[in-house]
Write an enzyme that holds these catalytic residues in place. Structure first.
Site, PDB file in Angstrom:
ATOM      1  N   HIS A 285       0.854  -1.198   0.000  1.00 23.94           N
ATOM      2  CA  HIS A 285       0.000   0.000   0.000  1.00 23.94           C
ATOM      3  C   HIS A 285       0.880   1.236   0.000  1.00 23.94           C
ATOM      4  O   HIS A 285       1.943   1.243   0.627  1.00 23.94           O
ATOM      5  CB  HIS A 285      -0.905   0.010   1.240  1.00 23.94           C
ATOM      6  CG  HIS A 285      -2.046   0.977   1.127  1.00 23.94           C
ATOM      7  ND1 HIS A 285      -1.942   2.302   1.472  1.00 23.94           N
ATOM      8  CD2 HIS A 285      -3.318   0.787   0.696  1.00 23.94           C
ATOM      9  CE1 HIS A 285      -3.101   2.884   1.251  1.00 23.94           C
ATOM     10  NE2 HIS A 285      -3.956   1.998   0.793  1.00 23.94           N
ATOM     11  N   GLU A 343      -7.852  -4.704  -0.345  1.00 23.88           N
ATOM     12  CA  GLU A 343      -8.448  -5.394  -1.484  1.00 23.88           C
ATOM     13  C   GLU A 343      -8.537  -6.896  -1.271  1.00 23.88           C
ATOM     14  O   GLU A 343      -9.433  -7.559  -1.783  1.00 23.88           O
ATOM     15  CB  GLU A 343      -7.631  -5.124  -2.764  1.00 23.88           C
ATOM     16  CG  GLU A 343      -7.432  -3.674  -3.119  1.00 23.88           C
ATOM     17  CD  GLU A 343      -8.695  -2.986  -3.590  1.00 23.88           C
ATOM     18  OE1 GLU A 343      -9.770  -3.566  -3.457  1.00 23.88           O
ATOM     19  OE2 GLU A 343      -8.582  -1.846  -4.070  1.00 23.88           O
TER      20      GLU A 343
HETATM   21  C1  LIG Z   1      -0.439  -0.764  -3.922  1.00 21.56           C
HETATM   22  C2  LIG Z   1       0.905  -0.498  -4.591  1.00 21.56           C
HETATM   23  C3  LIG Z   1       0.666   0.122  -5.980  1.00 21.56           C
HETATM   24  C4  LIG Z   1       1.727   0.477  -3.724  1.00 21.56           C
HETATM   25  O1  LIG Z   1       2.953   0.610  -4.285  1.00 21.56           O
HETATM   26  P1  LIG Z   1       4.099   1.574  -3.728  1.00 21.56           P
HETATM   27  O2  LIG Z   1       3.940   1.830  -2.293  1.00 21.56           O
HETATM   28  O3  LIG Z   1       4.139   2.753  -4.628  1.00 21.56           O
HETATM   29  O4  LIG Z   1       5.359   0.684  -3.874  1.00 21.56           O
HETATM   30  P2  LIG Z   1       6.298   0.603  -5.131  1.00 21.56           P
HETATM   31  O5  LIG Z   1       5.512   0.398  -6.362  1.00 21.56           O
HETATM   32  O6  LIG Z   1       7.238   1.749  -5.070  1.00 21.56           O
HETATM   33  O7  LIG Z   1       7.097  -0.756  -4.804  1.00 21.56           O
HETATM   34  C5  LIG Z   1       8.137  -0.842  -3.824  1.00 21.56           C
HETATM   35  C6  LIG Z   1       8.789  -2.212  -3.943  1.00 21.56           C
HETATM   36  O8  LIG Z   1       7.887  -3.195  -3.431  1.00 21.56           O
HETATM   37  C7  LIG Z   1       7.545  -4.122  -4.453  1.00 21.56           C
HETATM   38  N1  LIG Z   1       6.113  -4.397  -4.346  1.00 21.56           N
HETATM   39  C8  LIG Z   1       5.130  -3.527  -4.012  1.00 21.56           C
HETATM   40  N2  LIG Z   1       3.957  -4.176  -3.959  1.00 21.56           N
HETATM   41  C9  LIG Z   1       4.212  -5.461  -4.271  1.00 21.56           C
HETATM   42  C10 LIG Z   1       3.408  -6.602  -4.381  1.00 21.56           C
HETATM   43  N3  LIG Z   1       2.087  -6.546  -4.171  1.00 21.56           N
HETATM   44  N4  LIG Z   1       3.992  -7.763  -4.735  1.00 21.56           N
HETATM   45  C11 LIG Z   1       5.308  -7.825  -4.942  1.00 21.56           C
HETATM   46  N5  LIG Z   1       6.140  -6.785  -4.835  1.00 21.56           N
HETATM   47  C12 LIG Z   1       5.582  -5.614  -4.509  1.00 21.56           C
HETATM   48  C13 LIG Z   1       7.862  -3.431  -5.762  1.00 21.56           C
HETATM   49  O9  LIG Z   1       8.122  -4.376  -6.769  1.00 21.56           O
HETATM   50  C14 LIG Z   1       9.074  -2.646  -5.379  1.00 21.56           C
HETATM   51  O10 LIG Z   1      10.159  -3.534  -5.341  1.00 21.56           O
HETATM   52  P3  LIG Z   1      11.631  -3.078  -5.847  1.00 21.56           P
HETATM   53  O11 LIG Z   1      12.105  -2.143  -4.772  1.00 21.56           O
HETATM   54  O12 LIG Z   1      12.385  -4.365  -5.900  1.00 21.56           O
HETATM   55  O13 LIG Z   1      11.444  -2.417  -7.179  1.00 21.56           O
HETATM   56  C15 LIG Z   1       1.692  -1.823  -4.739  1.00 21.56           C
HETATM   57  O14 LIG Z   1       1.974  -2.354  -3.469  1.00 21.56           O
HETATM   58  C16 LIG Z   1       0.972  -2.864  -5.603  1.00 21.56           C
HETATM   59  O15 LIG Z   1       1.064  -2.818  -6.830  1.00 21.56           O
HETATM   60  N6  LIG Z   1       0.245  -3.827  -4.975  1.00 21.56           N
HETATM   61  C17 LIG Z   1      -0.451  -4.855  -5.711  1.00 21.56           C
HETATM   62  C18 LIG Z   1      -1.769  -4.359  -6.273  1.00 21.56           C
HETATM   63  C19 LIG Z   1      -2.826  -4.123  -5.204  1.00 21.56           C
HETATM   64  O16 LIG Z   1      -2.992  -4.922  -4.280  1.00 21.56           O
HETATM   65  N7  LIG Z   1      -3.541  -3.008  -5.349  1.00 21.56           N
HETATM   66  C20 LIG Z   1      -4.564  -2.614  -4.413  1.00 21.56           C
HETATM   67  C21 LIG Z   1      -4.061  -1.526  -3.523  1.00 21.56           C
HETATM   68  S1  LIG Z   1      -5.204  -1.113  -2.233  1.00 21.56           S
END
Ligand SMILES: CC(C)(COP(=O)(O)OP(=O)(O)OC[C@H]1O[C@@H](n2cnc3c(N)ncnc32)[C@H](O)[C@@H]1OP(=O)(O)O)[C@@H](O)C(=O)NCCC(=O)NCCS
Length: 406
Positions: A285, A343
């Site tokens: 998140h 979610e």
């Molecule tokens: C929700 C979300 C977009 C938040 O992302 P964020 O805080 O911006 O984090 P980032 O995209 O910068 O990712 C940071 C790191 O964690 C990893 N990561 C984040 N969420 C991940 C997940 N669900 N599974 C695997 N790796 C994940 C990224 O690959 C990244 O790794 P890296 O440092 O090796 O590149 C992200 O966690 C995600 O895509 N989750 C899955 C989709 C989901 O559940 N969406 C509903 C959200 S309520």
């Protein structure tokens, strides 16, 4: 103004902005003061209207949460009864709204699109379309007058009506004797729901009712800030909620659980996904760096709902997949602080209530409606338009090129 070309133009604009800083996602900008909710991503805490989410989910009805957010305090028993009556009064959809939904179903529109089209007509038949301007500064009348209770009631009715129309069933008229959540299920299924199922939906609606300055809430506040009306603001919020980066993502979390199928396969499948660079749906998140408090509330509600038979097997599988995912994520993505988000258990709970995946986001919208409305009033009370600046990165050209020479 001095005329510059190329990189020089950029320099010129920067100079004009003085102290303003550039933050493309506005992540580090505080753009509003609110009494509606506090999202503490480090502590994993969500406060709604002054109360912890866990307490609201255990004690409150959805209507009580609506009253709390719109009035800033809990209602007395008499005030709550009046509020429920007023909201229930608006449940029947205006005929044109029904027609819009019918045509959307004929067109096979996605439910969230049908809801956006319908929402734009929610003020039909109301005395004054502009409930926002009328009630501004007079929050005492919010619960019983104006567009707010009509939007609250009609959002749920439109979701349920479209849920039926899209599978070829006729709409069901609302039942004013049922609570908000129970009536939504009744209008969807055509029979009064078991109290346990109505309460499960009510806990979901409360859990998603309000969550800080997320994208759809911000969109609603931007529209409200111009002095526009409540229906316009909520229609805009629906447009923002539709996107997969905001409200449009709960389905895939459930798909992942179904794909795994049995707990013994979880580790192999999840590791393979991560090795291919995929993200595990329902984890991570932007704000919560510990467990999303909404996940626990919804997990508990899902456990109550799915206590027997096939439902119990799915709940147990989802819990096993979650435990494996958390262990594997901690190992493969150390230090990223990836935990279960809202979610994951939203998908399980709404599926357990018999909803199709494409209805998840519309039901989310029905829950968030009270928060959107509350933010509109809060923003309108400031009397300030929201108008950030943009940094011009184009050029300033001296000569006009004639059409024939381009
Ligand atoms: C929700 C979300 C977009 C938040 O992302 P964020 O805080 O911006 O984090 P980032 O995209 O910068 O990712 C940071 C790191 O964690 C990893 N990561 C984040 N969420 C991940 C997940 N669900 N599974 C695997 N790796 C994940 C990224 O690959 C990244 O790794 P890296 O440092 O090796 O590149 C992200 O966690 C995600 O895509 N989750 C899955 C989709 C989901 O559940 N969406 C509903 C959200 S309520």
């Amino acid at each position: 103004m001095q005329r510059l070309h190329g990189p020089g133009a950029l320099r010129l604009v920067k100079e004009n902005f003085g102290m303003a800083s550039f933050d493309p996602g506005l992540a580090d900008v505080v753009a509003a003061e609110t009494r509606l909710s506090h999202v503490d991503g480090a502590a994993g805490e969500l406060i709604i209207g002054g109360y912890r989410l866990e307490q609201l989910a255990a004690e409150a009805t959805y209507e009580e949460v609506a009253y709390l957010l719109w009035h800033g305090r809990l209602p007395t028993a008499e005030e709550l009864a009046r509020f429920q009556e007023a909201a229930a009064h608006y449940r029947a959809l205006p005929p044109l709204t029904g027609e819009v939904l019918r045509q959307a179903a004929e067109n096979r529109s996605a439910p969230i699109d049908a809801l956006r089209m319908a929402a734009a007509t929610f003020d039909l038949g109301l005395e004054a379309a502009d409930g926002l301007a009328r009630a501004n500064g007079n929050n005492g009348n919010l619960a019983e007058n104006g567009a707010a209770p009509a939007i609250l009631a009609r959002m749920a009715s439109a979701v349920a009506t479209y849920g039926r129309l899209q599978v070829g069933l006729s709409p069901v008229a609302p039942d004013a004797n049922l609570g908000h959540a129970a009536n939504l299920l009744y209008m969807l299924e055509g029979v009064a729901p078991e109290p346990k199922r109505a309460r499960a939906l009510e806990i979901y609606l409360i859990t998603v009712s309000e969550h800080g300055l997320n994208a759809s809430t911000f969109a609603a506040r931007v529209i409200a800030a111009t002095g526009s009306d409540l229906v316009s603001a909520i229609t805009g919020a629906l447009g923002a909620l539709k996107g997969p980066l905001h409200g449009g993502a709960p389905g895939p979390a459930l798909d992942m659980v179904f794909e795994i199928g049995e707990a013994s396969r979880a580790e192999e499948v999840l590791r393979a996904k991560l090795a291919q660079g995929e993200r595990l749906m329902g984890f991570g998140h932007r704000v919560y760096k510990v467990r999303d408090p909404r996940a626990d509330v919804l997990a508990a509600a899902a456990e109550q709902l799915l206590a027997h038979g096939e439902g119990k097997a799915l709940y147990d599988l989802a819990k096993a997949v979650e435990a494996t995912a958390l262990r594997v994520l901690a190992e493969v993505k150390p230090g990223r602080k990836l935990d279960t988000n809202v979610e994951y258990f939203t998908a399980l709970l709404l599926h357990g209530l018999g909803l199709n995946t494409d209805m998840f986001t519309p039901v989310f919208a029905a829950g968030r409606t009270v928060g959107w409305i509350a933010h509109c009033y809060e923003q309108a009370a400031t009397g300030r338009i929201i108008r950030p600046q943009a940094r011009y990165v184009g050029e300033v050209l001296d000569a006009w090129t004639p059409r024939a020479a381009r």
